[in-house]
Scaffold this motif. Structure first.
Motif, PDB file in Angstrom:
ATOM      1  N   VAL A  23       0.837  -1.209   0.000  1.00  0.00           N
ATOM      2  CA  VAL A  23       0.000   0.000   0.000  1.00  0.00           C
ATOM      3  C   VAL A  23       0.868   1.253   0.000  1.00  0.00           C
ATOM      4  CG1 VAL A  23      -1.636   1.355   1.366  1.00  0.00           C
ATOM      5  CG2 VAL A  23      -1.987  -1.098   1.092  1.00  0.00           C
ATOM      6  N   ALA A  24       1.854   1.298   0.912  1.00  0.00           N
ATOM      7  CA  ALA A  24       2.732   2.462   1.003  1.00  0.00           C
ATOM      8  C   ALA A  24       3.497   2.682  -0.300  1.00  0.00           C
ATOM      9  CB  ALA A  24       3.715   2.287   2.168  1.00  0.00           C
ATOM     10  N   SER A  25       3.962   1.598  -0.907  1.00  0.00           N
ATOM     11  CA  SER A  25       4.700   1.704  -2.165  1.00  0.00           C
ATOM     12  C   SER A  25       3.823   2.264  -3.286  1.00  0.00           C
ATOM     13  CB  SER A  25       5.242   0.329  -2.564  1.00  0.00           C
ATOM     14  OG  SER A  25       5.814   0.363  -3.856  1.00  0.00           O
ATOM     15  N   ALA A  26       2.604   1.723  -3.415  1.00  0.00           N
ATOM     16  CA  ALA A  26       1.698   2.191  -4.474  1.00  0.00           C
ATOM     17  C   ALA A  26       1.339   3.655  -4.277  1.00  0.00           C
ATOM     18  CB  ALA A  26       0.435   1.327  -4.487  1.00  0.00           C
ATOM     19  N   ILE A  27       1.068   4.055  -3.032  1.00  0.00           N
ATOM     20  CA  ILE A  27       0.727   5.449  -2.733  1.00  0.00           C
ATOM     21  C   ILE A  27       1.912   6.365  -3.055  1.00  0.00           C
ATOM     22  CG2 ILE A  27       0.305   7.066  -0.839  1.00  0.00           C
ATOM     23  CD1 ILE A  27      -2.206   5.628  -1.427  1.00  0.00           C
ATOM     24  N   ASP A  63      -5.472   8.359  -8.873  1.00  0.00           N
ATOM     25  CA  ASP A  63      -5.054   7.050  -8.366  1.00  0.00           C
ATOM     26  C   ASP A  63      -4.690   7.132  -6.893  1.00  0.00           C
ATOM     27  OD1 ASP A  63      -5.459   5.934 -10.805  1.00  0.00           O
ATOM     28  OD2 ASP A  63      -3.343   5.667 -11.316  1.00  0.00           O
ATOM     29  N   LEU A  64      -4.121   8.255  -6.488  1.00  0.00           N
ATOM     30  CA  LEU A  64      -3.699   8.423  -5.103  1.00  0.00           C
ATOM     31  C   LEU A  64      -4.861   8.191  -4.147  1.00  0.00           C
ATOM     32  CD1 LEU A  64      -1.038   9.289  -3.637  1.00  0.00           C
ATOM     33  CD2 LEU A  64      -2.003  11.591  -3.547  1.00  0.00           C
ATOM     34  N   ASN A  65      -5.989   8.813  -4.426  1.00  0.00           N
ATOM     35  CA  ASN A  65      -7.161   8.667  -3.561  1.00  0.00           C
ATOM     36  C   ASN A  65      -7.871   7.332  -3.780  1.00  0.00           C
ATOM     37  OD1 ASN A  65      -6.999  11.225  -2.237  1.00  0.00           O
ATOM     38  ND2 ASN A  65      -7.719  12.193  -4.105  1.00  0.00           N
ATOM     39  N   ALA A  66      -7.888   6.845  -5.015  1.00  0.00           N
ATOM     40  CA  ALA A  66      -8.526   5.555  -5.277  1.00  0.00           C
ATOM     41  C   ALA A  66      -7.793   4.424  -4.566  1.00  0.00           C
ATOM     42  CB  ALA A  66      -8.573   5.285  -6.778  1.00  0.00           C
ATOM     43  N   LEU A  67      -6.474   4.544  -4.449  1.00  0.00           N
ATOM     44  CA  LEU A  67      -5.692   3.512  -3.766  1.00  0.00           C
ATOM     45  C   LEU A  67      -6.072   3.393  -2.294  1.00  0.00           C
ATOM     46  CD1 LEU A  67      -2.195   4.124  -5.391  1.00  0.00           C
ATOM     47  CD2 LEU A  67      -3.447   1.954  -5.410  1.00  0.00           C
ATOM     48  N   VAL A  68      -6.493   4.497  -1.680  1.00  0.00           N
ATOM     49  CA  VAL A  68      -6.934   4.444  -0.286  1.00  0.00           C
ATOM     50  C   VAL A  68      -8.169   3.562  -0.164  1.00  0.00           C
ATOM     51  CG1 VAL A  68      -7.681   5.796   1.707  1.00  0.00           C
ATOM     52  CG2 VAL A  68      -6.000   6.745   0.132  1.00  0.00           C
ATOM     53  N   MET A  69      -9.102   3.726  -1.096  1.00  0.00           N
ATOM     54  CA  MET A  69     -10.312   2.900  -1.108  1.00  0.00           C
ATOM     55  C   MET A  69      -9.963   1.435  -1.322  1.00  0.00           C
ATOM     56  SD  MET A  69     -13.590   2.794  -0.874  1.00  0.00           S
ATOM     57  CE  MET A  69     -14.913   1.648  -1.241  1.00  0.00           C
ATOM     58  N   HIS A  70      -9.055   1.167  -2.222  1.00  0.00           N
ATOM     59  CA  HIS A  70      -8.654  -0.212  -2.487  1.00  0.00           C
ATOM     60  C   HIS A  70      -7.938  -0.826  -1.279  1.00  0.00           C
ATOM     61  CE1 HIS A  70      -9.660   1.002  -6.547  1.00  0.00           C
ATOM     62  NE2 HIS A  70      -9.480  -0.236  -6.973  1.00  0.00           N
ATOM     63  N   PHE A  98      -5.461  -2.923  -7.487  1.00  0.00           N
ATOM     64  CA  PHE A  98      -5.204  -4.063  -6.603  1.00  0.00           C
ATOM     65  C   PHE A  98      -3.876  -4.717  -6.978  1.00  0.00           C
ATOM     66  CE2 PHE A  98      -9.958  -4.472  -5.805  1.00  0.00           C
ATOM     67  CZ  PHE A  98      -9.862  -4.077  -4.481  1.00  0.00           C
ATOM     68  N   ARG A  99      -3.641  -4.846  -8.274  1.00  0.00           N
ATOM     69  CA  ARG A  99      -2.396  -5.465  -8.737  1.00  0.00           C
ATOM     70  C   ARG A  99      -1.188  -4.619  -8.316  1.00  0.00           C
ATOM     71  NH1 ARG A  99      -3.798  -6.086 -13.612  1.00  0.00           N
ATOM     72  NH2 ARG A  99      -2.848  -4.205 -14.478  1.00  0.00           N
ATOM     73  N   ASP A 100      -1.326  -3.300  -8.383  1.00  0.00           N
ATOM     74  CA  ASP A 100      -0.238  -2.412  -8.005  1.00  0.00           C
ATOM     75  C   ASP A 100       0.140  -2.591  -6.534  1.00  0.00           C
ATOM     76  OD1 ASP A 100       1.659  -0.505  -8.565  1.00  0.00           O
ATOM     77  OD2 ASP A 100       0.338   1.194  -8.176  1.00  0.00           O
ATOM     78  N   ILE A 101      -0.861  -2.823  -5.691  1.00  0.00           N
ATOM     79  CA  ILE A 101      -0.600  -3.053  -4.269  1.00  0.00           C
ATOM     80  C   ILE A 101      -0.053  -4.452  -4.025  1.00  0.00           C
ATOM     81  CG2 ILE A 101      -1.670  -3.295  -1.994  1.00  0.00           C
ATOM     82  CD1 ILE A 101      -3.687  -1.134  -2.841  1.00  0.00           C
TER      83      ILE A 101
END
Length: 487
Positions: free
Chosen positions: A114-118, A129-136, A277-280
Protein backbone atom coordinates in the motif's frame (compact mmCIF):
# COMPACT_ATOMS: atom_id res chain seq x y z
CA UNK A 1 18.22 17.56 -16.26
CA UNK A 2 19.20 13.98 -16.97
CA UNK A 3 19.99 10.97 -14.82
CA UNK A 4 22.18 8.24 -16.23
CA UNK A 5 20.63 4.82 -15.54
CA UNK A 6 21.61 1.46 -16.94
CA UNK A 7 24.07 3.10 -19.33
CA UNK A 8 21.53 5.30 -21.09
CA UNK A 9 20.08 8.74 -20.40
CA UNK A 10 16.71 8.78 -18.71
CA UNK A 11 14.91 12.07 -18.65
CA UNK A 12 14.06 13.13 -15.12
CA UNK A 13 10.49 14.21 -15.14
CA UNK A 14 8.51 16.29 -12.72
CA UNK A 15 4.92 15.33 -12.00
CA UNK A 16 2.77 16.62 -14.81
CA UNK A 17 -0.05 17.36 -12.42
CA UNK A 18 1.03 18.26 -8.89
CA UNK A 19 -1.47 17.20 -6.31
CA UNK A 20 -0.82 20.35 -4.29
CA UNK A 21 0.66 23.24 -6.29
CA UNK A 22 2.47 26.15 -4.72
CA UNK A 23 0.18 28.97 -3.80
CA UNK A 24 1.03 32.63 -3.90
CA UNK A 25 0.88 34.63 -0.69
CA UNK A 26 -1.97 36.80 -1.90
CA UNK A 27 -3.99 33.69 -2.83
CA UNK A 28 -3.51 32.24 0.65
CA UNK A 29 -4.65 35.49 2.21
CA UNK A 30 -7.90 35.19 0.27
CA UNK A 31 -8.24 31.46 0.92
CA UNK A 32 -6.90 30.40 4.37
CA UNK A 33 -7.49 26.71 3.63
CA UNK A 34 -4.79 26.91 0.99
CA UNK A 35 -2.17 27.16 3.74
CA UNK A 36 -2.51 23.39 4.18
CA UNK A 37 -2.08 22.90 0.44
CA UNK A 38 1.15 24.86 0.58
CA UNK A 39 2.40 22.73 3.47
CA UNK A 40 1.65 19.56 1.52
CA UNK A 41 3.45 20.91 -1.54
CA UNK A 42 6.41 21.85 0.64
CA UNK A 43 6.58 18.26 1.93
CA UNK A 44 6.49 16.92 -1.63
CA UNK A 45 9.31 19.26 -2.61
CA UNK A 46 11.36 18.14 0.40
CA UNK A 47 10.87 14.48 -0.46
CA UNK A 48 11.87 15.12 -4.08
CA UNK A 49 14.68 17.62 -3.58
CA UNK A 50 15.53 18.03 0.12
CA UNK A 51 18.60 16.71 1.95
CA UNK A 52 18.36 12.93 2.07
CA UNK A 53 19.48 11.89 5.56
CA UNK A 54 17.66 14.64 7.55
CA UNK A 55 14.45 13.98 5.61
CA UNK A 56 14.82 10.24 6.12
CA UNK A 57 15.24 10.64 9.88
CA UNK A 58 12.33 13.10 10.03
CA UNK A 59 10.10 10.37 8.61
CA UNK A 60 11.68 7.51 10.56
CA UNK A 61 11.83 8.79 14.13
CA UNK A 62 8.04 9.05 14.79
CA UNK A 63 7.52 5.50 13.54
CA UNK A 64 10.44 4.19 15.61
CA UNK A 65 9.10 5.85 18.77
CA UNK A 66 5.63 4.38 18.20
CA UNK A 67 6.93 0.86 17.58
CA UNK A 68 9.09 0.98 20.67
CA UNK A 69 6.03 2.12 22.65
CA UNK A 70 4.01 -0.79 21.25
CA UNK A 71 6.77 -3.20 22.24
CA UNK A 72 6.71 -1.79 25.76
CA UNK A 73 2.92 -2.16 25.92
CA UNK A 74 3.26 -5.83 24.92
CA UNK A 75 5.72 -6.40 27.75
CA UNK A 76 3.43 -4.63 30.24
CA UNK A 77 0.41 -6.65 29.15
CA UNK A 78 2.37 -9.89 29.56
CA UNK A 79 3.25 -8.71 33.06
CA UNK A 80 -0.45 -8.22 33.85
CA UNK A 81 -1.41 -11.62 32.44
CA UNK A 82 1.29 -13.19 34.62
CA UNK A 83 -0.88 -12.48 37.67
CA UNK A 84 -3.51 -14.85 36.23
CA UNK A 85 -1.14 -17.81 36.49
CA UNK A 86 1.12 -19.96 34.34
CA UNK A 87 -1.70 -21.39 32.20
CA UNK A 88 -2.75 -17.89 31.15
CA UNK A 89 0.84 -17.03 30.19
CA UNK A 90 1.10 -20.23 28.15
CA UNK A 91 -2.20 -19.37 26.45
CA UNK A 92 -0.92 -15.95 25.38
CA UNK A 93 2.37 -17.53 24.23
CA UNK A 94 0.47 -19.98 22.00
CA UNK A 95 -1.42 -17.16 20.30
CA UNK A 96 1.52 -14.75 20.01
CA UNK A 97 3.21 -16.17 16.85
CA UNK A 98 -0.02 -15.94 14.89
CA UNK A 99 -1.01 -12.49 16.12
CA UNK A 100 2.54 -11.39 15.27
CA UNK A 101 2.18 -12.89 11.79
CA UNK A 102 -0.98 -10.81 11.25
CA UNK A 103 0.75 -7.68 12.51
CA UNK A 104 3.81 -8.17 10.31
CA UNK A 105 1.75 -8.98 7.21
CA UNK A 106 -0.54 -5.98 7.65
CA UNK A 107 2.28 -3.57 8.54
CA UNK A 108 5.27 -4.66 6.50
CA UNK A 109 3.71 -7.06 4.00
CA UNK A 110 0.50 -5.84 2.40
CA UNK A 111 1.06 -2.55 4.22
CA UNK A 112 4.35 -2.21 2.38
CA UNK A 113 2.50 -2.73 -0.90
CA UNK A 114 0.00 0.00 0.00
CA UNK A 115 2.73 2.46 1.00
CA UNK A 116 4.70 1.70 -2.17
CA UNK A 117 1.70 2.19 -4.47
CA UNK A 118 0.73 5.45 -2.73
CA UNK A 119 4.29 6.81 -2.84
CA UNK A 120 4.79 6.00 -6.53
CA UNK A 121 1.40 7.49 -7.44
CA UNK A 122 2.24 10.66 -5.52
CA UNK A 123 5.63 10.97 -7.17
CA UNK A 124 4.08 10.57 -10.63
CA UNK A 125 1.39 13.16 -9.84
CA UNK A 126 -1.47 10.68 -10.32
CA UNK A 127 -3.88 12.36 -7.90
CA UNK A 128 -6.91 10.31 -8.95
CA UNK A 129 -5.05 7.05 -8.37
CA UNK A 130 -3.70 8.42 -5.10
CA UNK A 131 -7.16 8.67 -3.56
CA UNK A 132 -8.53 5.56 -5.28
CA UNK A 133 -5.69 3.51 -3.77
CA UNK A 134 -6.93 4.44 -0.29
CA UNK A 135 -10.31 2.90 -1.11
CA UNK A 136 -8.65 -0.21 -2.49
CA UNK A 137 -6.49 -0.50 0.64
CA UNK A 138 -9.62 -0.37 2.79
CA UNK A 139 -11.22 -3.16 0.75
CA UNK A 140 -8.11 -5.31 1.19
CA UNK A 141 -8.14 -4.60 4.94
CA UNK A 142 -11.67 -5.95 5.23
CA UNK A 143 -10.94 -9.02 3.09
CA UNK A 144 -7.70 -10.00 4.85
CA UNK A 145 -9.17 -9.20 8.25
CA UNK A 146 -12.12 -11.53 7.67
CA UNK A 147 -9.77 -14.26 6.47
CA UNK A 148 -7.72 -14.07 9.67
CA UNK A 149 -10.85 -14.04 11.81
CA UNK A 150 -12.24 -17.11 10.05
CA UNK A 151 -8.91 -18.95 10.25
CA UNK A 152 -8.58 -18.28 13.99
CA UNK A 153 -12.16 -19.25 14.85
CA UNK A 154 -12.22 -22.38 12.70
CA UNK A 155 -8.62 -23.58 12.99
CA UNK A 156 -7.54 -22.17 16.35
CA UNK A 157 -8.66 -25.04 18.60
CA UNK A 158 -6.81 -27.72 16.61
CA UNK A 159 -3.79 -25.48 15.97
CA UNK A 160 -3.15 -24.61 19.60
CA UNK A 161 -3.41 -28.25 20.64
CA UNK A 162 -0.61 -29.20 18.26
CA UNK A 163 1.83 -27.07 20.30
CA UNK A 164 1.21 -29.05 23.46
CA UNK A 165 0.29 -27.70 26.86
CA UNK A 166 -2.52 -28.47 29.26
CA UNK A 167 -6.27 -28.25 28.53
CA UNK A 168 -6.39 -25.18 30.79
CA UNK A 169 -3.75 -23.48 28.64
CA UNK A 170 -5.71 -24.33 25.50
CA UNK A 171 -8.86 -22.82 26.97
CA UNK A 172 -6.94 -19.68 27.92
CA UNK A 173 -5.48 -19.47 24.41
CA UNK A 174 -8.93 -19.74 22.84
CA UNK A 175 -10.40 -17.08 25.11
CA UNK A 176 -7.59 -14.69 24.29
CA UNK A 177 -7.48 -15.61 20.60
CA UNK A 178 -11.21 -15.23 20.02
CA UNK A 179 -11.16 -11.60 21.13
CA UNK A 180 -7.87 -10.71 19.44
CA UNK A 181 -8.85 -12.14 16.06
CA UNK A 182 -12.44 -10.94 16.31
CA UNK A 183 -10.82 -7.53 15.84
CA UNK A 184 -8.78 -8.62 12.80
CA UNK A 185 -10.62 -6.23 10.47
CA UNK A 186 -9.89 -3.18 12.67
CA UNK A 187 -6.26 -4.32 12.98
CA UNK A 188 -5.91 -4.45 9.21
CA UNK A 189 -7.73 -1.14 8.75
CA UNK A 190 -5.43 0.64 11.20
CA UNK A 191 -2.25 -0.82 9.71
CA UNK A 192 -3.17 -0.31 6.05
CA UNK A 193 -4.50 3.23 6.63
CA UNK A 194 -1.29 4.01 8.53
CA UNK A 195 0.75 2.55 5.68
CA UNK A 196 -1.15 4.71 3.16
CA UNK A 197 -0.49 7.84 5.21
CA UNK A 198 3.19 6.97 5.62
CA UNK A 199 3.45 6.35 1.89
CA UNK A 200 2.27 9.92 1.28
CA UNK A 201 4.82 11.25 3.75
CA UNK A 202 2.38 11.79 6.64
CA UNK A 203 3.97 9.96 9.58
CA UNK A 204 2.58 12.31 12.23
CA UNK A 205 -1.06 11.17 12.33
CA UNK A 206 -0.35 7.40 12.49
CA UNK A 207 2.27 8.08 15.17
CA UNK A 208 -0.04 10.20 17.34
CA UNK A 209 -2.94 7.76 16.97
CA UNK A 210 -0.87 4.70 17.79
CA UNK A 211 1.07 6.33 20.62
CA UNK A 212 -2.11 7.64 22.26
CA UNK A 213 -3.74 4.22 21.99
CA UNK A 214 -0.65 2.52 23.43
CA UNK A 215 -0.74 4.74 26.50
CA UNK A 216 -4.47 4.09 26.97
CA UNK A 217 -3.89 0.33 26.71
CA UNK A 218 -1.61 0.43 29.74
CA UNK A 219 -4.64 1.48 31.81
CA UNK A 220 -7.42 -0.23 29.85
CA UNK A 221 -5.85 -3.70 29.87
CA UNK A 222 -5.61 -4.15 33.69
CA UNK A 223 -9.09 -2.64 34.13
CA UNK A 224 -10.59 -5.33 31.90
CA UNK A 225 -8.38 -8.15 33.18
CA UNK A 226 -8.86 -7.56 36.91
CA UNK A 227 -12.02 -5.43 36.94
CA UNK A 228 -12.37 -1.82 37.98
CA UNK A 229 -15.46 -0.12 39.40
CA UNK A 230 -18.43 -1.16 37.26
CA UNK A 231 -16.15 -3.14 34.90
CA UNK A 232 -16.28 -6.87 35.79
CA UNK A 233 -13.18 -9.06 36.06
CA UNK A 234 -12.77 -10.68 32.64
CA UNK A 235 -9.42 -12.43 33.10
CA UNK A 236 -7.45 -13.30 30.01
CA UNK A 237 -10.47 -12.48 27.83
CA UNK A 238 -10.07 -8.89 29.06
CA UNK A 239 -6.52 -8.79 27.66
CA UNK A 240 -7.79 -9.79 24.24
CA UNK A 241 -10.77 -7.44 24.47
CA UNK A 242 -8.56 -4.45 25.29
CA UNK A 243 -6.56 -5.00 22.11
CA UNK A 244 -9.77 -5.25 20.08
CA UNK A 245 -11.16 -2.03 21.58
CA UNK A 246 -7.92 -0.17 20.92
CA UNK A 247 -7.77 -1.11 17.26
CA UNK A 248 -11.48 -0.41 16.76
CA UNK A 249 -11.16 3.11 18.16
CA UNK A 250 -7.90 3.80 16.30
CA UNK A 251 -9.47 2.54 13.07
CA UNK A 252 -12.43 4.89 13.45
CA UNK A 253 -10.08 7.83 14.06
CA UNK A 254 -7.98 7.13 10.94
CA UNK A 255 -10.95 6.41 8.67
CA UNK A 256 -12.73 9.58 9.85
CA UNK A 257 -9.61 11.60 9.10
CA UNK A 258 -9.34 10.15 5.60
CA UNK A 259 -13.05 10.67 4.93
CA UNK A 260 -12.80 14.35 5.86
CA UNK A 261 -9.93 14.82 3.40
CA UNK A 262 -7.81 16.83 5.81
CA UNK A 263 -4.62 15.39 4.43
CA UNK A 264 -3.34 14.78 0.94
CA UNK A 265 -5.24 11.50 0.92
CA UNK A 266 -9.03 11.50 0.71
CA UNK A 267 -11.09 8.35 1.23
CA UNK A 268 -14.10 8.49 -1.07
CA UNK A 269 -16.11 6.17 -3.23
CA UNK A 270 -14.18 5.23 -6.34
CA UNK A 271 -14.34 2.63 -9.07
CA UNK A 272 -12.81 -0.69 -8.09
CA UNK A 273 -10.03 -1.45 -10.58
CA UNK A 274 -7.98 -4.59 -10.95
CA UNK A 275 -4.86 -2.62 -11.90
CA UNK A 276 -4.83 -0.83 -8.54
CA UNK A 277 -5.20 -4.06 -6.60
CA UNK A 278 -2.40 -5.46 -8.74
CA UNK A 279 -0.24 -2.41 -8.00
CA UNK A 280 -0.60 -3.05 -4.27
CA UNK A 281 -0.43 -6.83 -4.26
CA UNK A 282 2.50 -7.31 -6.65
CA UNK A 283 4.60 -5.66 -3.96
CA UNK A 284 2.59 -6.62 -0.88
CA UNK A 285 2.27 -10.32 -1.68
CA UNK A 286 6.02 -10.80 -2.06
CA UNK A 287 6.70 -8.66 1.01
CA UNK A 288 4.29 -10.87 2.97
CA UNK A 289 6.19 -13.94 1.81
CA UNK A 290 9.36 -12.32 3.15
CA UNK A 291 7.79 -11.94 6.61
CA UNK A 292 6.73 -15.59 6.56
CA UNK A 293 10.25 -16.61 5.52
CA UNK A 294 11.82 -14.69 8.38
CA UNK A 295 9.53 -16.24 10.99
CA UNK A 296 9.94 -19.70 9.46
CA UNK A 297 13.72 -19.42 9.65
CA UNK A 298 13.56 -18.50 13.34
CA UNK A 299 11.22 -21.45 14.04
CA UNK A 300 13.44 -23.97 12.24
CA UNK A 301 16.66 -22.71 13.86
CA UNK A 302 14.93 -22.80 17.25
CA UNK A 303 13.91 -26.40 16.63
CA UNK A 304 17.52 -27.25 15.68
CA UNK A 305 18.85 -25.64 18.87
CA UNK A 306 16.34 -27.77 20.78
CA UNK A 307 18.52 -30.79 20.03
CA UNK A 308 21.07 -29.46 22.52
CA UNK A 309 18.70 -29.32 25.48
CA UNK A 310 16.44 -26.96 27.38
CA UNK A 311 19.16 -24.63 28.65
CA UNK A 312 20.57 -24.25 25.14
CA UNK A 313 17.09 -23.42 23.88
CA UNK A 314 16.65 -20.84 26.63
CA UNK A 315 20.03 -19.26 25.88
CA UNK A 316 19.35 -19.03 22.17
CA UNK A 317 15.90 -17.61 22.83
CA UNK A 318 17.30 -14.86 25.04
CA UNK A 319 20.01 -13.97 22.52
CA UNK A 320 17.70 -14.07 19.49
CA UNK A 321 15.28 -11.78 21.33
CA UNK A 322 17.74 -8.98 20.57
CA UNK A 323 17.08 -9.53 16.86
CA UNK A 324 13.39 -8.81 17.40
CA UNK A 325 14.11 -5.91 19.76
CA UNK A 326 15.97 -4.13 16.94
CA UNK A 327 13.18 -4.55 14.38
CA UNK A 328 11.30 -1.34 15.40
CA UNK A 329 14.35 0.77 14.52
CA UNK A 330 14.91 -1.02 11.22
CA UNK A 331 11.21 -0.91 10.36
CA UNK A 332 10.98 2.82 11.09
CA UNK A 333 14.05 3.56 8.97
CA UNK A 334 12.89 1.13 6.28
CA UNK A 335 9.43 2.71 5.91
CA UNK A 336 11.01 6.15 5.49
CA UNK A 337 13.28 4.73 2.77
CA UNK A 338 10.26 3.10 1.11
CA UNK A 339 8.35 6.39 1.01
CA UNK A 340 11.24 8.44 -0.33
CA UNK A 341 12.29 5.84 -2.90
CA UNK A 342 8.68 5.34 -4.02
CA UNK A 343 7.96 9.03 -4.52
CA UNK A 344 11.22 9.64 -6.38
CA UNK A 345 10.77 6.50 -8.49
CA UNK A 346 7.27 7.63 -9.42
CA UNK A 347 8.67 11.01 -10.42
CA UNK A 348 11.38 9.39 -12.54
CA UNK A 349 14.20 10.60 -10.26
CA UNK A 350 15.93 7.23 -10.22
CA UNK A 351 19.40 8.58 -9.45
CA UNK A 352 18.06 10.20 -6.29
CA UNK A 353 16.08 7.05 -5.43
CA UNK A 354 19.30 5.06 -5.56
CA UNK A 355 21.11 7.57 -3.37
CA UNK A 356 18.28 7.36 -0.86
CA UNK A 357 18.48 3.57 -0.81
CA UNK A 358 22.25 3.47 -0.26
CA UNK A 359 22.05 6.19 2.38
CA UNK A 360 19.47 4.09 4.20
CA UNK A 361 21.61 0.96 3.87
CA UNK A 362 24.65 2.77 5.24
CA UNK A 363 22.65 4.20 8.16
CA UNK A 364 20.92 0.93 9.02
CA UNK A 365 24.06 -1.11 8.49
CA UNK A 366 26.21 1.09 10.75
CA UNK A 367 23.54 1.07 13.47
CA UNK A 368 23.15 -2.72 13.38
CA UNK A 369 26.90 -3.39 13.12
CA UNK A 370 27.57 -1.15 16.12
CA UNK A 371 25.02 -3.03 18.23
CA UNK A 372 26.23 -6.39 16.91
CA UNK A 373 29.89 -5.66 17.61
CA UNK A 374 29.08 -4.47 21.12
CA UNK A 375 27.06 -7.54 22.11
CA UNK A 376 29.64 -9.82 20.46
CA UNK A 377 32.27 -8.36 22.82
CA UNK A 378 30.02 -8.06 25.86
CA UNK A 379 27.28 -10.68 25.33
CA UNK A 380 26.51 -11.17 29.01
CA UNK A 381 25.32 -7.59 29.36
CA UNK A 382 22.30 -8.60 27.25
CA UNK A 383 21.86 -12.22 28.36
CA UNK A 384 22.18 -11.17 32.00
CA UNK A 385 18.99 -9.14 31.70
CA UNK A 386 17.02 -12.38 31.43
CA UNK A 387 18.96 -15.14 33.16
CA UNK A 388 21.85 -15.68 35.59
CA UNK A 389 22.10 -19.40 34.80
CA UNK A 390 25.69 -20.06 33.56
CA UNK A 391 24.53 -22.71 31.04
CA UNK A 392 21.94 -20.40 29.55
CA UNK A 393 24.43 -17.54 29.41
CA UNK A 394 27.00 -19.76 27.66
CA UNK A 395 24.68 -20.59 24.76
CA UNK A 396 23.42 -17.03 24.45
CA UNK A 397 26.96 -15.69 24.47
CA UNK A 398 28.02 -18.19 21.79
CA UNK A 399 25.21 -17.00 19.50
CA UNK A 400 26.10 -13.32 19.96
CA UNK A 401 29.86 -14.00 19.58
CA UNK A 402 29.28 -15.70 16.22
CA UNK A 403 26.25 -13.88 14.75
CA UNK A 404 26.70 -10.41 16.29
CA UNK A 405 29.59 -9.34 14.00
CA UNK A 406 27.29 -9.86 11.00
CA UNK A 407 24.35 -7.78 12.23
CA UNK A 408 25.32 -5.15 9.66
CA UNK A 409 24.39 -7.59 6.89
CA UNK A 410 20.98 -8.10 8.50
CA UNK A 411 20.42 -4.34 8.57
CA UNK A 412 21.49 -3.92 4.94
CA UNK A 413 19.14 -6.68 3.75
CA UNK A 414 16.25 -5.22 5.72
CA UNK A 415 16.66 -1.68 4.33
CA UNK A 416 17.26 -2.85 0.74
CA UNK A 417 14.06 -4.86 1.02
CA UNK A 418 12.10 -1.70 1.81
CA UNK A 419 13.89 0.22 -0.95
CA UNK A 420 12.90 -2.48 -3.45
CA UNK A 421 9.28 -2.24 -2.25
CA UNK A 422 9.38 1.51 -2.79
CA UNK A 423 10.63 0.96 -6.33
CA UNK A 424 7.86 -1.58 -6.90
CA UNK A 425 10.32 -4.45 -7.42
CA UNK A 426 10.47 -6.69 -4.33
CA UNK A 427 11.44 -9.86 -6.22
CA UNK A 428 15.14 -9.86 -5.36
CA UNK A 429 14.75 -9.31 -1.59
CA UNK A 430 12.21 -12.16 -1.59
CA UNK A 431 14.69 -14.42 -3.37
CA UNK A 432 17.34 -13.35 -0.86
CA UNK A 433 14.96 -14.32 1.96
CA UNK A 434 14.43 -17.70 0.32
CA UNK A 435 18.19 -18.25 0.17
CA UNK A 436 18.55 -17.28 3.83
CA UNK A 437 15.79 -19.69 4.84
CA UNK A 438 17.35 -22.54 2.84
CA UNK A 439 20.82 -21.99 4.30
CA UNK A 440 19.97 -21.25 7.94
CA UNK A 441 16.89 -23.43 8.12
CA UNK A 442 17.35 -26.40 5.83
CA UNK A 443 21.15 -26.67 5.82
CA UNK A 444 21.47 -25.80 9.51
CA UNK A 445 18.75 -28.26 10.54
CA UNK A 446 20.25 -31.04 8.38
CA UNK A 447 23.75 -30.56 9.78
CA UNK A 448 22.47 -30.79 13.35
CA UNK A 449 19.78 -33.47 12.97
CA UNK A 450 21.58 -35.82 10.57
CA UNK A 451 25.31 -35.11 10.84
CA UNK A 452 25.64 -34.32 14.54
CA UNK A 453 26.96 -30.79 14.06
CA UNK A 454 27.37 -28.72 17.23
CA UNK A 455 25.47 -25.52 17.90
CA UNK A 456 28.52 -23.37 17.12
CA UNK A 457 28.46 -24.60 13.52
CA UNK A 458 24.68 -23.99 13.45
CA UNK A 459 25.20 -20.37 14.52
CA UNK A 460 27.97 -19.96 11.93
CA UNK A 461 25.63 -21.22 9.22
CA UNK A 462 22.99 -18.72 10.42
CA UNK A 463 25.52 -15.88 10.17
CA UNK A 464 26.57 -17.02 6.68
CA UNK A 465 22.91 -17.07 5.61
CA UNK A 466 22.56 -13.41 6.61
CA UNK A 467 25.64 -12.44 4.61
CA UNK A 468 24.46 -14.40 1.56
CA UNK A 469 21.07 -12.63 1.64
CA UNK A 470 22.77 -9.23 1.91
CA UNK A 471 25.02 -10.02 -1.07
CA UNK A 472 22.01 -10.95 -3.25
CA UNK A 473 20.16 -7.76 -2.34
CA UNK A 474 23.21 -5.54 -2.79
CA UNK A 475 24.03 -7.11 -6.16
CA UNK A 476 20.46 -6.55 -7.38
CA UNK A 477 20.56 -2.90 -6.27
CA UNK A 478 24.05 -2.26 -7.69
CA UNK A 479 23.20 -3.86 -11.04
CA UNK A 480 20.09 -1.72 -11.46
CA UNK A 481 17.71 -4.70 -11.37
CA UNK A 482 15.35 -2.93 -8.97
CA UNK A 483 15.57 0.51 -10.60
CA UNK A 484 14.24 -0.11 -14.10
CA UNK A 485 11.42 2.18 -15.14
CA UNK A 486 8.24 0.28 -15.98
CA UNK A 487 7.01 0.95 -19.48
Amino acid sequence: MENIEAGRPVTSRRPEKHVTPQVALEDRAAHPRLDKLTQRSSLSTTLLEGPILPTMMRLAIPTIVVLLAQTLVGVVETYYVGFLGTEALVGVALVFPFSMLMTMMSNGGIGGGVASAIARAKGAGRSDDLNALVMHALVLAVVFGLLFTAAALLGGPALYRTFGGSPEAHRAALQYSNYVFAASVPVWIVNLCSAALRGSGNVRLPAITTLTGSVLLIFLSPALIFGFGPIPRLGIAGAGMSIGLYYTIAGLVLVRHLLRGRSELHLRRSKIERRLFRDILRVGALASISTVQLNSMVIVVTAAVGHFGTTALAGYGMAARLDYALIPVLFGLGTSVLTMVGINSGAGNLARARRIAWTGVLTGGIFMETIGAFVAIFPRLWIGLFSKDPSVAETGAAYLHIVGPFYGAVGATFILGFAAQGAGRPKWPTLAGTLRLLIAGCVGWTLVAHFGANMYLLFAVTAFASVAAAVVCAAAAASGAIWKIER
